[in-house]
Design a protein around this motif. Structure first.
Motif, PDB file in Angstrom:
ATOM      1  N   TYR A  39       0.832  -1.201   0.000  1.00  0.00           N
ATOM      2  CA  TYR A  39       0.000   0.000   0.000  1.00  0.00           C
ATOM      3  C   TYR A  39       0.871   1.257   0.000  1.00  0.00           C
ATOM      4  CZ  TYR A  39      -4.119  -2.869   0.918  1.00  0.00           C
ATOM      5  OH  TYR A  39      -5.125  -3.774   0.821  1.00  0.00           O
ATOM      6  N   SER A  40       0.270   2.394  -0.339  1.00  0.00           N
ATOM      7  CA  SER A  40       0.996   3.666  -0.324  1.00  0.00           C
ATOM      8  C   SER A  40       1.524   3.950   1.078  1.00  0.00           C
ATOM      9  CB  SER A  40       0.075   4.808  -0.740  1.00  0.00           C
ATOM     10  OG  SER A  40      -0.311   4.638  -2.059  1.00  0.00           O
ATOM     11  N   HIS A 199       2.202  -0.239  -7.846  1.00  0.00           N
ATOM     12  CA  HIS A 199       0.892  -0.542  -7.267  1.00  0.00           C
ATOM     13  C   HIS A 199       0.097  -1.412  -8.238  1.00  0.00           C
ATOM     14  CE1 HIS A 199       1.539   3.284  -4.983  1.00  0.00           C
ATOM     15  NE2 HIS A 199       1.074   2.501  -4.045  1.00  0.00           N
ATOM     16  N   ASP A 200       0.651  -1.489  -9.443  1.00  0.00           N
ATOM     17  CA  ASP A 200      -0.074  -2.093 -10.550  1.00  0.00           C
ATOM     18  C   ASP A 200       0.161  -3.618 -10.550  1.00  0.00           C
ATOM     19  OD1 ASP A 200      -1.155  -2.791 -12.971  1.00  0.00           O
ATOM     20  OD2 ASP A 200      -0.225  -1.143 -14.098  1.00  0.00           O
ATOM     21  N   ILE A 201      -0.772  -4.371  -9.921  1.00  0.00           N
ATOM     22  CA  ILE A 201      -0.576  -5.824  -9.793  1.00  0.00           C
ATOM     23  C   ILE A 201      -0.536  -6.525 -11.158  1.00  0.00           C
ATOM     24  CG2 ILE A 201      -1.522  -7.964  -8.800  1.00  0.00           C
ATOM     25  CD1 ILE A 201      -2.624  -6.198  -6.505  1.00  0.00           C
ATOM     26  N   PRO A 202      -1.474  -6.205 -12.078  1.00  0.00           N
ATOM     27  CA  PRO A 202      -1.398  -6.885 -13.384  1.00  0.00           C
ATOM     28  C   PRO A 202      -0.060  -6.644 -14.089  1.00  0.00           C
ATOM     29  CG  PRO A 202      -3.496  -5.763 -13.148  1.00  0.00           C
ATOM     30  CD  PRO A 202      -2.664  -5.345 -11.987  1.00  0.00           C
ATOM     31  N   ALA A 203       0.467  -5.399 -13.971  1.00  0.00           N
ATOM     32  CA  ALA A 203       1.769  -5.093 -14.600  1.00  0.00           C
ATOM     33  C   ALA A 203       2.867  -5.925 -13.963  1.00  0.00           C
ATOM     34  CB  ALA A 203       2.070  -3.603 -14.457  1.00  0.00           C
ATOM     35  N   ALA A 204       2.827  -6.027 -12.643  1.00  0.00           N
ATOM     36  CA  ALA A 204       3.859  -6.807 -11.938  1.00  0.00           C
ATOM     37  C   ALA A 204       3.782  -8.276 -12.328  1.00  0.00           C
ATOM     38  CB  ALA A 204       3.693  -6.646 -10.432  1.00  0.00           C
ATOM     39  N   LEU A 205       2.549  -8.782 -12.465  1.00  0.00           N
ATOM     40  CA  LEU A 205       2.385 -10.192 -12.828  1.00  0.00           C
ATOM     41  C   LEU A 205       2.941 -10.469 -14.223  1.00  0.00           C
ATOM     42  CD1 LEU A 205      -1.238 -10.804 -11.442  1.00  0.00           C
ATOM     43  CD2 LEU A 205       0.902 -11.709 -10.505  1.00  0.00           C
TER      44      LEU A 205
END
Lengths: 244, 254
Positions: A39-40, A199-205
């Motif tokens: 989280y931030s 924060h970008d979960i899809p990008a990290a995945l």
């Protein structure tokens, strides 16, 4: 299994009364891209800054190729920073220099390349981030996405061993996000390692081999994208379903 | 409240001293950024030349006018060239030029470096393996140490020239007599003393401006506040230290 090139052991960091990191430990292997999520305000960017010595840690150890770098002087760190590069969230481009000069800056500082050789190298890097046509523009003439791409290009100029990406996709439209992720994939496929704060979960995945979740000053989760998606941990479930 | 203020000022002195130490370390070690030094000399020196000429000329003219009419009552008009030239070279030219530089360059440096700081450009310099002190501070301090004394002497010469025009047109003092009196009264000690003062002022102006730039916080508002802080502090330091420096020079050379 490839060698560990970067390791953090029980890193603690506080700002006055506020404890940010309360014993962070993890490692990075050669050629691996690790996603650092949370989280931030959990101190993800502070952790990246601590790795290259832009912030001093209170205690713990940061090892690069098994050598401690957290106790090095500023002058000694300059050499390390040519091997561990940092891509700023805002790009942090030098506003008095154009795109070409920004990317060429580390090459002129740390290599003996001639002006022609630097030009060839900068053109190649700018081509990689789709910014070659804009190399004579000033940072003020660029959009946010373009500034981030130039920032990435500058941090790649010296072909560092590790690239620390500080939220490179934050605030960008989907087209620019995909462009940045493609650049990261190219860098990864060239055998380089990276830590991707986002924060970008899809990008990290999409780009990471492993995900780390920072919570309450420690690494709460450390696993593969698949383990992350299948995790039954309540916090991970809430986190993965939230907009962060 | 008072204790807090003293504590803050002591911390400030400590931080500025540490900053100065970093400057000295970088000054005597490689790499040197000679092209940046050249750029700064052009920016600081040539950029301030026109306003230095105006200030010098007007100061010399006004001084001659005031002293001329004041001394005329006592028949002392012939002393005007000596009084005007000595006061210009010893005091007015270095003080006015330094105050001008503090306003123009001091605020500019703190705003520029401050803006770089709040936009993470200074962090970027460090992250790219270069020393921001070496890249930003050393060329600026050296450039001001080189240019400010030269600007002050030039301003003094222009002021003497302005005085000569007024002395001739208002008081019928022949130009040859004026120049003769100026040259017989001004010594190398006066010029050296003036340049020494300017070096001292130049160091303080740029050191404090760079220090404040590096410690700028709170975004664009902080940038403006830093510029104001630098102009106020350096102007005070110039005026107060001028007395002590003048006293020191008199003691040494009298």
């Amino acid at each position: 299994m490839k060698d560990i090139i970067l390791e953090l052991k029980n890193v603690r960091k506080s700002f006055e009364a506020k404890q940010i990191h309360n014993g962070v430990s993890f490692h990075l292997r050669q050629g691996e891209t690790v996603g650092l999520l949370g989280y931030s305000g959990t101190g993800k960017s502070v952790l990246l800054r601590s790795i290259i010595g832009l912030e001093d840690i209170d205690s713990g150890e940061i090892l690069y190729h098994n050598n401690r770098i957290d106790q090095l002087s500023e002058e000694a760190l300059f050499k390390v920073r040519t091997k561990i590069s940092y891509a700023f969230q805002s790009g942090a481009l030098f506003d008095s220099m154009n795109v070409f000069e920004n990317v060429a800056y580390p090459l002129f500082e740390h290599t003996d390349l001639s002006e022609e050789e630097v030009e060839i190298k900068v053109d190649a890097i700018l081509n990689l981030v789709a910014m070659k046509e804009s190399k004579r523009l000033m940072p003020s003439d660029l959009s946010g996405g373009m500034q981030k791409r130039v920032g990435l290009a500058r941090s790649m100029a010296l072909s560092p061993e590790i690239l620390l990406y500080d939220e490179p996709t934050a605030g960008l439209d989907p087209v620019n996000v995909d462009l940045i992720l493609e650049i990261m994939k190219k860098f990864k496929s060239a055998g380089f390692s990276g830590i991707f704060v986002t924060h970008d979960i899809p990008a990290a995945l999409k780009v990471c081999d492993r995900l780390l979740i920072l919570k309450d000053g420690v690494i709460h989760f450390n696993g593969t994208p698949q383990e992350f998606e299948e995790s039954q941990d309540d916090f991970i479930k809430t986190f993965s379903n939230s907009d962060n | 409240m008072m204790t807090n203020k003293i504590r803050k000022n002591l911390i400030l002195v400590g931080e500025v001293t540490e900053f100065f130490n970093s400057f000295l370390k970088c000054l005597f070690s490689r790499p040197f950024y000679l092209n940046r030094l050249y750029e700064q000399i052009i920016e600081l020196g040539l950029g301030s030349l026109s306003i230095t000429i105006v200030i010098g000329l007007v100061t010399g003219m006004v001084m001659t006018l005031q002293f001329g009419y004041g001394l005329e009552k006592f028949g002392g008009t012939l002393y005007v060239p000596a009084i005007v030239s000595l006061s210009l070279i010893r005091e007015l030219a270095p003080i006015f030029t330094s105050l001008l530089i503090a306003g123009r360059i001091g605020s500019g440096i703190s705003a520029e470096i401050g803006a770089m700081n709040v936009t993470q450009q200074i962090d970027a310099l460090r992250a790219l393996g270069t020393s921001p002190i070496r890249v930003l501070v050393v060329p600026r301090i050296l450039a001001s140490l080189i240019t400010l004394p030269l600007l002050a002497i030039f301003s003094g010469i222009v002021g003497i020239f302005g005085g000569m025009i007024i002395a001739y047109t208002e008081f019928n003092i022949p130009t040859g007599f004026y120049i003769n009196k100026v040259l017989s009264n001004i010594t190398y000690v006066d010029i050296f003393g003036s340049m020494f003062k300017c070096c001292f002022f130049a160091l303080f102006i740029t050191l404090l401006a760079c220090y404040k730039g590096f410690h700028t916080r709170e975004g664009t508002r902080g940038v403006g506040n830093s510029a104001i802080w630098v102009v106020v502090r350096t102007s005070m330091i110039i005026l107060v230290s001028d007395f002590f420096l003048s006293k020191l020079l008199i003691l040494v050379f009298s």
